[in-house]
Design an enzyme around this catalytic site. Structure first.
Site, mmCIF file in Angstrom:
data_model
loop_
_atom_site.group_PDB
_atom_site.id
_atom_site.type_symbol
_atom_site.label_atom_id
_atom_site.label_comp_id
_atom_site.label_asym_id
_atom_site.label_seq_id
_atom_site.Cartn_x
_atom_site.Cartn_y
_atom_site.Cartn_z
ATOM 1 N N TYR A 138 83.959 129.628 89.684
ATOM 2 C CA TYR A 138 83.452 128.543 90.523
ATOM 3 C C TYR A 138 84.401 127.352 90.384
ATOM 4 O O TYR A 138 84.440 126.687 89.353
ATOM 5 C CB TYR A 138 82.047 128.175 90.072
ATOM 6 C CG TYR A 138 81.294 127.214 90.973
ATOM 7 C CD1 TYR A 138 81.800 126.777 92.188
ATOM 8 C CD2 TYR A 138 80.037 126.765 90.596
ATOM 9 C CE1 TYR A 138 81.089 125.915 92.998
ATOM 10 C CE2 TYR A 138 79.312 125.900 91.399
ATOM 11 C CZ TYR A 138 79.835 125.474 92.591
ATOM 12 O OH TYR A 138 79.125 124.609 93.387
ATOM 13 N N LYS A 166 84.092 131.249 93.988
ATOM 14 C CA LYS A 166 83.309 130.361 94.843
ATOM 15 C C LYS A 166 84.157 129.119 95.029
ATOM 16 O O LYS A 166 84.402 128.363 94.088
ATOM 17 C CB LYS A 166 81.957 130.011 94.228
ATOM 18 C CG LYS A 166 81.134 129.098 95.139
ATOM 19 C CD LYS A 166 79.786 128.728 94.537
ATOM 20 C CE LYS A 166 79.033 127.778 95.466
ATOM 21 N NZ LYS A 166 77.748 127.309 94.875
#
Length: 294
Positions: A138, A166
């Protein structure tokens, strides 16, 4: 799921429902998860920032994963957010998530301490080595204070279990190059970039807005995959007013999602005021009307 889209295309960063007293509401979590899957989500991401991970306990995180796994069954992807500012604690949460039934891990860059890139790389590698689960990195420097630099991402991609990202870096050029160079599955974490990132080879999205508009967001990708790029652009444009209100109005997405779905947030977050709630409901209704026209 294909290696290009290892967790599917349409993933929801799910809220964590609480009861009026503030306790974890596992029954409602299971109901919401089942509805999201029924309405087009290929997978769910639990215990992320949208899921109020800073204010849920380790035991609550594990209970949530177990309850949602039971509610949606073995088919849809289930990722658990395990990122913290402490590498050892993150690795512990990764092991816990695997035991609770997660299919993968969402691991955010260590925040606040702003480690140098060598330390960022070591953090992700240690967590990836803690379990046999695949890892989604992320990258959200606006929250953590530290970007996963492209050179670091290239090295992380060499680990067999680091397979996805992400992406909230807001650097479409770098993301497009990394998709081409590394084979990492890039998922948009910023709704306004869902379609642009997908168009340059992204795998899909991990969306907070999908809590309230799962069908409408998925329809954009469906149209693009069908070769209807003009239709995809039109459908995408229809989602933007709601996405802007939910994600760029100065309130956390958790607050705006719960303003539409109901249920309390945990402090320090505060519920949205009536004017904000009315505006959100109006934007969601407009999106639903646009969907019915199409």
């Amino acid at each position: 799921m294909s290696t290009e889209r290892p967790f599917g295309r349409a993933l929801c960063a799910m809220i964590t429902p609480f009861s009026p007293s503030g306790a974890l509401d596992l029954d409602r979590a299971g109901e919401l998860a089942a509805r999201l899957v029924a309405e087009g989500c290929d997978g769910l991401v639990l215990n992320g920032t949208t899921g109020e991970s800073p204010t849920t306990t380790d035991a609550e995180k594990a209970a949530l994963v177990s309850a949602v796994r039971a509610a949606i069954g073995p088919g849809p992807s289930l990722l658990a957010g395990v990122g913290t500012a402490d590498t050892g604690h993150t690795a512990e949460l990764a092991r816990q998530a695997g035991k609770a039934g997660a299919d993968g891990l969402l691991v955010v860059t260590p925040y606040y301490s702003r480690p140098p890139q060598a330390a960022v790389e070591a953090h992700f590698l240690k967590v990836a080595d803690a379990t046999e689960l695949p890892v989604m990195v992320y990258d959200i420097p606006g929250r953590t204070g530290t970007r996963v630099e492209p050179a670091t991402m290239r090295r992380l991609a060499e680990h067999p279990r680091i397979i996805a990202v992400k992406d909230c870096s807001y650097d479409l050029l770098a993301s497009a190059r990394l998709i081409a160079e590394t084979g990492l599955a890039y998922y948009s974490g910023s709704e306004e970039l869902n379609l642009p990132l997908y168009a340059v080879g992204g795998a899909g999205y991990v969306s907070t807005v999908a809590n309230v508009a799962p069908r409408q967001l998925r329809a954009v990708l469906d149209a693009f995959d069908a070769g209807d790029t003009a239709g995809a652009a039109r459908l995408n444009a229809a989602t933007l007013p709601l996405a802007e209100l939910m994600m760029a109005s100065g309130l956390p997405g958790t607050v705006t999602a719960k303003a539409l779905l109901g249920g309390p947030v945990r402090e320090p977050l505060q519920p949205a005021d009536r004017e904000t709630v009315d505006g959100l409901r109006g934007a969601l209704e407009v999106l639903r009307q646009a969907e019915s026209v199409v």
